[in-house]
Design a protein around this motif. Sequence first.
Motif, short mmCIF file in Angstrom:
data_model
loop_
_atom_site.label_atom_id
_atom_site.label_comp_id
_atom_site.label_asym_id
_atom_site.label_seq_id
_atom_site.Cartn_x
_atom_site.Cartn_y
_atom_site.Cartn_z
N VAL A 248 50.00 48.04 53.92
CA VAL A 248 50.95 47.81 52.88
C VAL A 248 52.02 46.61 53.14
O VAL A 248 52.34 45.62 52.19
N PHE A 249 52.54 46.57 54.26
CA PHE A 249 53.31 45.29 54.51
C PHE A 249 52.70 44.10 54.46
O PHE A 249 53.14 43.22 53.97
N VAL A 250 51.41 43.89 54.83
CA VAL A 250 50.78 42.29 54.62
C VAL A 250 50.57 42.12 53.23
O VAL A 250 50.97 41.16 52.61
N VAL B 140 57.19 53.82 52.71
CA VAL B 140 55.50 54.37 52.84
C VAL B 140 55.71 55.40 54.07
O VAL B 140 55.46 56.59 54.00
N ILE B 141 56.30 54.96 55.25
CA ILE B 141 56.15 55.70 56.46
C ILE B 141 57.09 57.02 56.21
O ILE B 141 56.77 58.25 56.57
N GLY B 142 58.46 56.70 55.37
CA GLY B 142 59.48 57.92 55.32
C GLY B 142 58.68 58.98 54.40
O GLY B 142 58.99 60.18 54.44
N VAL B 143 57.96 58.43 53.34
CA VAL B 143 57.30 59.42 52.37
C VAL B 143 56.08 60.12 53.04
O VAL B 143 55.99 61.37 53.03
N ALA B 144 55.18 59.36 53.76
CA ALA B 144 54.37 60.01 54.65
C ALA B 144 54.70 61.17 55.61
O ALA B 144 53.89 61.87 55.89
N THR B 145 55.92 60.81 56.08
CA THR B 145 56.33 61.80 57.13
C THR B 145 56.97 63.05 56.73
O THR B 145 57.78 63.83 57.53
N GLY B 146 57.21 63.03 55.25
CA GLY B 146 57.81 64.43 54.66
C GLY B 146 59.12 64.10 53.74
O GLY B 146 59.57 64.92 53.10
N PHE B 147 59.51 62.72 53.89
CA PHE B 147 60.87 62.64 53.01
C PHE B 147 60.59 62.82 51.53
O PHE B 147 61.32 63.13 50.72
N GLY B 148 59.47 62.17 50.97
CA GLY B 148 58.77 62.55 49.74
C GLY B 148 58.87 64.08 49.15
O GLY B 148 59.40 64.35 48.14
N ALA B 149 58.46 64.60 50.11
CA ALA B 149 58.31 66.19 49.67
C ALA B 149 59.66 66.85 49.93
O ALA B 149 59.82 67.84 49.18
N PHE B 150 60.68 66.20 50.47
CA PHE B 150 61.99 66.78 50.60
C PHE B 150 62.60 66.72 49.22
O PHE B 150 63.28 67.40 48.72
N LEU B 151 62.39 65.39 48.59
CA LEU B 151 62.64 65.08 47.28
C LEU B 151 62.25 65.74 46.13
O LEU B 151 62.87 66.15 45.18
N GLU B 152 60.97 66.21 46.54
CA GLU B 152 60.34 67.02 45.33
C GLU B 152 61.07 68.43 45.75
O GLU B 152 61.00 69.23 44.37
N ALA B 153 61.31 68.92 46.68
CA ALA B 153 61.75 70.31 46.96
C ALA B 153 63.35 70.39 46.67
O ALA B 153 63.67 71.51 46.26
N GLY C 103 61.74 42.72 52.21
CA GLY C 103 61.17 43.45 51.07
C GLY C 103 59.93 44.21 51.40
O GLY C 103 59.97 45.19 51.25
N ALA C 104 59.18 43.38 52.13
CA ALA C 104 57.89 43.89 52.83
C ALA C 104 57.98 44.84 53.80
O ALA C 104 57.53 46.00 53.83
N LEU C 105 59.08 44.70 54.58
CA LEU C 105 59.59 45.58 55.75
C LEU C 105 60.06 46.92 55.03
O LEU C 105 59.80 47.98 55.51
#
Length: 230
Positions: free
Chosen positions: A183-185, A88-101, A80-82
């Motif tokens: 965040v993982f820790v 978080v990495i996916g969102v920060a590298t642009g996947f979150g922006a893709f979902l918004e677009a 779960g932590a992983l």
Amino acid sequence: MHPLRGPLHDVKNVQDVPRRGDFDEPDGIEDGPPPVLSDLAALVTFAFVGSFSPGPNNAVLWASGISFGFRRTIPHVVGGALGVGALVIGVATGFGAFLEAVPAAALTLKVAGSLYLLYVAWRVVGSGAIARAEAAHPLSVWQAAWFQWLNPKAWFFAIALAGTFIPEDQRGSAAIALLAGVVFVVVAVSFTIWAAGGAALARLVSDERRRVVNLLLAALIVASVVLLWI
């Protein structure tokens, strides 16, 4: 500017803020913790509160601790932590922006996540019977990691973290890696508490009362799905 600085730490406005007279006279250095430590403390607090608050993850961890014990739930905690860190990495590298677009992609993810959470709620309701089955087992590391990508609350959590602590013009690999590592820790600690709490409760309640607890946890998961669509 440090990569974890958020909008509240805009260096363009720092010189305009009145300073108190708490400088060390010989070298002109202001007393108090370095700004990076303040940012880190805010990140840790934000991540702990967000991951510890009730939701699908914690309900499943609690139920797993009750049905399978803490030791057998450790892979679930780690996975779960992983998964949250990877999200978080996916969102920060642009996947979150893709979902918004692309609203259709966001809707598809929302529907898939809702259906999967309802399935998880059904599993939690039957976890007492499942636990007694010979082939029963809690979530593995990879199952728990993938669960985060179908968990809408985990998406909201990751988007809020990335948006708050890494401005879009400072999303370098070092900043993203640091954010994901912290965040993982923090999430691992939070999830450990929930799993250990379920295991401790299992020693105190009878099988019949465990059934009631599982029903309440399943109801919490269903409620979280309903709230997504209101």
